[in-house]
Design a protein around this motif. Structure first.
Motif, PDB file in Angstrom:
ATOM      1  N   LEU A 125       0.816  -1.219   0.000  1.00 24.71           N
ATOM      2  CA  LEU A 125       0.000   0.000   0.000  1.00 24.71           C
ATOM      3  C   LEU A 125       0.848   1.268   0.000  1.00 24.71           C
ATOM      4  O   LEU A 125       0.314   2.375   0.027  1.00 24.71           O
ATOM      5  CB  LEU A 125      -0.938   0.005   1.218  1.00 24.71           C
ATOM      6  N   LYS A 126       2.169   1.091   0.016  1.00 29.61           N
ATOM      7  CA  LYS A 126       3.123   2.202  -0.007  1.00 29.61           C
ATOM      8  C   LYS A 126       2.925   3.135   1.192  1.00 29.61           C
ATOM      9  O   LYS A 126       2.940   4.356   1.061  1.00 29.61           O
ATOM     10  CB  LYS A 126       3.053   2.961  -1.326  1.00 29.61           C
ATOM     11  N   LEU A 127       2.735   2.508   2.357  1.00 24.43           N
ATOM     12  CA  LEU A 127       2.595   3.267   3.592  1.00 24.43           C
ATOM     13  C   LEU A 127       3.826   3.065   4.463  1.00 24.43           C
ATOM     14  O   LEU A 127       4.358   1.955   4.538  1.00 24.43           O
ATOM     15  CB  LEU A 127       1.382   2.772   4.388  1.00 24.43           C
ATOM     16  N   THR A 128       4.252   4.119   5.117  1.00 26.10           N
ATOM     17  CA  THR A 128       5.283   3.974   6.137  1.00 26.10           C
ATOM     18  C   THR A 128       4.592   3.466   7.403  1.00 26.10           C
ATOM     19  O   THR A 128       3.357   3.496   7.517  1.00 26.10           O
ATOM     20  CB  THR A 128       5.972   5.317   6.446  1.00 26.10           C
ATOM     21  N   GLN A 129       5.380   3.041   8.375  1.00 24.79           N
ATOM     22  CA  GLN A 129       4.790   2.628   9.641  1.00 24.79           C
ATOM     23  C   GLN A 129       4.042   3.788  10.287  1.00 24.79           C
ATOM     24  O   GLN A 129       2.958   3.609  10.833  1.00 24.79           O
ATOM     25  CB  GLN A 129       5.865   2.084  10.584  1.00 24.79           C
ATOM     26  N   LYS A 130       4.596   4.976  10.198  1.00 23.00           N
ATOM     27  CA  LYS A 130       3.942   6.155  10.772  1.00 23.00           C
ATOM     28  C   LYS A 130       2.627   6.447  10.069  1.00 23.00           C
ATOM     29  O   LYS A 130       1.622   6.746  10.725  1.00 23.00           O
ATOM     30  CB  LYS A 130       4.864   7.370  10.700  1.00 23.00           C
ATOM     31  N   GLU A 131       2.615   6.371   8.755  1.00 25.30           N
ATOM     32  CA  GLU A 131       1.379   6.640   8.007  1.00 25.30           C
ATOM     33  C   GLU A 131       0.294   5.622   8.354  1.00 25.30           C
ATOM     34  O   GLU A 131      -0.869   5.992   8.558  1.00 25.30           O
ATOM     35  CB  GLU A 131       1.655   6.629   6.506  1.00 25.30           C
ATOM     36  N   ALA A 132       0.666   4.359   8.439  1.00 28.92           N
ATOM     37  CA  ALA A 132      -0.307   3.321   8.803  1.00 28.92           C
ATOM     38  C   ALA A 132      -0.820   3.561  10.217  1.00 28.92           C
ATOM     39  O   ALA A 132      -2.027   3.467  10.478  1.00 28.92           O
ATOM     40  CB  ALA A 132       0.322   1.940   8.686  1.00 28.92           C
ATOM     41  N   ALA A 133       0.076   3.890  11.120  1.00 29.59           N
ATOM     42  CA  ALA A 133      -0.305   4.157  12.510  1.00 29.59           C
ATOM     43  C   ALA A 133      -1.252   5.350  12.603  1.00 29.59           C
ATOM     44  O   ALA A 133      -2.267   5.296  13.318  1.00 29.59           O
ATOM     45  CB  ALA A 133       0.940   4.395  13.349  1.00 29.59           C
ATOM     46  N   ASP A 134      -0.936   6.402  11.894  1.00 30.72           N
ATOM     47  CA  ASP A 134      -1.756   7.624  11.938  1.00 30.72           C
ATOM     48  C   ASP A 134      -3.174   7.395  11.429  1.00 30.72           C
ATOM     49  O   ASP A 134      -4.108   8.070  11.875  1.00 30.72           O
ATOM     50  CB  ASP A 134      -1.101   8.744  11.125  1.00 30.72           C
ATOM     51  N   LEU A 135      -3.348   6.461  10.512  1.00 31.92           N
ATOM     52  CA  LEU A 135      -4.679   6.192   9.960  1.00 31.92           C
ATOM     53  C   LEU A 135      -5.663   5.712  11.024  1.00 31.92           C
ATOM     54  O   LEU A 135      -6.874   5.942  10.907  1.00 31.92           O
ATOM     55  CB  LEU A 135      -4.593   5.146   8.846  1.00 31.92           C
ATOM     56  N   VAL A 136      -5.149   5.040  12.063  1.00 30.18           N
ATOM     57  CA  VAL A 136      -6.045   4.414  13.040  1.00 30.18           C
ATOM     58  C   VAL A 136      -5.698   4.731  14.494  1.00 30.18           C
ATOM     59  O   VAL A 136      -6.190   4.083  15.418  1.00 30.18           O
ATOM     60  CB  VAL A 136      -6.096   2.880  12.832  1.00 30.18           C
ATOM     61  N   GLY A 137      -4.856   5.713  14.710  1.00 31.96           N
ATOM     62  CA  GLY A 137      -4.553   6.134  16.068  1.00 31.96           C
ATOM     63  C   GLY A 137      -3.607   5.239  16.838  1.00 31.96           C
ATOM     64  O   GLY A 137      -3.707   5.142  18.057  1.00 31.96           O
ATOM     65  N   LEU A 138      -2.706   4.594  16.140  1.00 32.53           N
ATOM     66  CA  LEU A 138      -1.663   3.802  16.792  1.00 32.53           C
ATOM     67  C   LEU A 138      -0.363   4.588  16.802  1.00 32.53           C
ATOM     68  O   LEU A 138      -0.209   5.549  16.048  1.00 32.53           O
ATOM     69  CB  LEU A 138      -1.431   2.477  16.052  1.00 32.53           C
ATOM     70  N   LEU A 139       0.559   4.168  17.619  1.00 38.16           N
ATOM     71  CA  LEU A 139       1.913   4.714  17.574  1.00 38.16           C
ATOM     72  C   LEU A 139       2.720   3.931  16.548  1.00 38.16           C
ATOM     73  O   LEU A 139       2.506   2.718  16.383  1.00 38.16           O
ATOM     74  CB  LEU A 139       2.579   4.602  18.938  1.00 38.16           C
ATOM     75  N   PRO A 140       3.665   4.582  15.866  1.00 39.92           N
ATOM     76  CA  PRO A 140       4.508   3.852  14.918  1.00 39.92           C
ATOM     77  C   PRO A 140       5.232   2.669  15.563  1.00 39.92           C
ATOM     78  O   PRO A 140       5.407   1.631  14.926  1.00 39.92           O
ATOM     79  CB  PRO A 140       5.500   4.910  14.425  1.00 39.92           C
ATOM     80  N   LYS A 141       5.593   2.799  16.833  1.00 39.92           N
ATOM     81  CA  LYS A 141       6.288   1.689  17.491  1.00 39.92           C
ATOM     82  C   LYS A 141       5.364   0.482  17.663  1.00 39.92           C
ATOM     83  O   LYS A 141       5.827  -0.657  17.700  1.00 39.92           O
ATOM     84  CB  LYS A 141       6.882   2.120  18.828  1.00 39.92           C
ATOM     85  N   THR A 142       4.054   0.708  17.730  1.00 37.92           N
ATOM     86  CA  THR A 142       3.102  -0.405  17.804  1.00 37.92           C
ATOM     87  C   THR A 142       3.039  -1.137  16.478  1.00 37.92           C
ATOM     88  O   THR A 142       3.001  -2.371  16.434  1.00 37.92           O
ATOM     89  CB  THR A 142       1.705   0.102  18.220  1.00 37.92           C
ATOM     90  N   VAL A 143       3.037  -0.389  15.383  1.00 37.51           N
ATOM     91  CA  VAL A 143       3.066  -1.012  14.060  1.00 37.51           C
ATOM     92  C   VAL A 143       4.357  -1.813  13.905  1.00 37.51           C
ATOM     93  O   VAL A 143       4.343  -2.953  13.446  1.00 37.51           O
ATOM     94  CB  VAL A 143       2.920   0.039  12.935  1.00 37.51           C
ATOM     95  N   SER A 144       5.452  -1.232  14.327  1.00 30.04           N
ATOM     96  CA  SER A 144       6.736  -1.927  14.267  1.00 30.04           C
ATOM     97  C   SER A 144       6.694  -3.230  15.063  1.00 30.04           C
ATOM     98  O   SER A 144       7.166  -4.275  14.600  1.00 30.04           O
ATOM     99  CB  SER A 144       7.848  -1.015  14.801  1.00 30.04           C
ATOM    100  N   ALA A 145       6.116  -3.177  16.245  1.00 26.14           N
ATOM    101  CA  ALA A 145       6.021  -4.373  17.083  1.00 26.14           C
ATOM    102  C   ALA A 145       5.144  -5.436  16.441  1.00 26.14           C
ATOM    103  O   ALA A 145       5.482  -6.631  16.471  1.00 26.14           O
ATOM    104  CB  ALA A 145       5.481  -3.999  18.463  1.00 26.14           C
ATOM    105  N   LEU A 146       4.040  -5.033  15.838  1.00 29.83           N
ATOM    106  CA  LEU A 146       3.168  -5.991  15.163  1.00 29.83           C
ATOM    107  C   LEU A 146       3.873  -6.641  13.975  1.00 29.83           C
ATOM    108  O   LEU A 146       3.602  -7.796  13.648  1.00 29.83           O
ATOM    109  CB  LEU A 146       1.874  -5.312  14.712  1.00 29.83           C
ATOM    110  N   GLU A 147       4.760  -5.894  13.334  1.00 26.11           N
ATOM    111  CA  GLU A 147       5.482  -6.422  12.172  1.00 26.11           C
ATOM    112  C   GLU A 147       6.714  -7.234  12.565  1.00 26.11           C
ATOM    113  O   GLU A 147       7.328  -7.858  11.700  1.00 26.11           O
ATOM    114  CB  GLU A 147       5.904  -5.278  11.253  1.00 26.11           C
ATOM    115  N   SER A 148       7.074  -7.220  13.822  1.00 25.49           N
ATOM    116  CA  SER A 148       8.262  -7.966  14.224  1.00 25.49           C
ATOM    117  C   SER A 148       7.947  -9.052  15.254  1.00 25.49           C
ATOM    118  O   SER A 148       8.507 -10.149  15.188  1.00 25.49           O
ATOM    119  CB  SER A 148       9.338  -7.028  14.767  1.00 25.49           C
ATOM    120  N   ASP A 149       7.069  -8.773  16.204  1.00 25.13           N
ATOM    121  CA  ASP A 149       6.739  -9.736  17.253  1.00 25.13           C
ATOM    122  C   ASP A 149       5.296  -9.533  17.689  1.00 25.13           C
ATOM    123  O   ASP A 149       5.033  -8.980  18.758  1.00 25.13           O
ATOM    124  CB  ASP A 149       7.691  -9.566  18.438  1.00 25.13           C
ATOM    125  N   PRO A 150       4.337  -9.968  16.854  1.00 20.46           N
ATOM    126  CA  PRO A 150       2.930  -9.703  17.159  1.00 20.46           C
ATOM    127  C   PRO A 150       2.432 -10.358  18.444  1.00 20.46           C
ATOM    128  O   PRO A 150       1.418  -9.939  18.982  1.00 20.46           O
ATOM    129  CB  PRO A 150       2.183 -10.229  15.937  1.00 20.46           C
TER     130      PRO A 150
END
Length: 83
Positions: A22-47
């Motif tokens: 979708l060509k989204l950065t972790q920050k962009e994905a996080a901002d779409l739904v009110g998450l922190l970028p570090k949460t997206v990072s955690a889901l992508e590394s150790d869900p």
């Protein structure tokens, strides 16, 4: 894009691949739904460390849905499902 997820590592890889498709950065994905970028990072590394609510939000940002189906009996005894 249908994906059968049997391990947390497969989930992590699928989430990251979809975000990149979708060509989204972790920050962009996080901002779409009110998450922190570090949460997206955690889901992508150790869900396993993340909450179900965080996963649900990221799925929404990535326009994915979670579908649960009864588990079929494995014909291959070597196939071990983590979940």
């Amino acid at each position: 894009m249908d994906a059968f997820i049997f391990t947390s590592q497969q989930l992590a890889k699928t989430l990251k691949s979809r975000r990149k498709a979708l060509k989204l950065t972790q920050k962009e994905a996080a901002d779409l739904v009110g998450l922190l970028p570090k949460t997206v990072s955690a889901l992508e590394s150790d869900p396993d460390r993340c909450s179900l609510e965080s996963l649900r939000k990221l799925l929404a940002a990535l326009r994915l849905e979670l579908v649960l189906t009864p588990k079929a009996e494995a014909a291959d005894p070597d196939r071990k499902a983590e979940w």
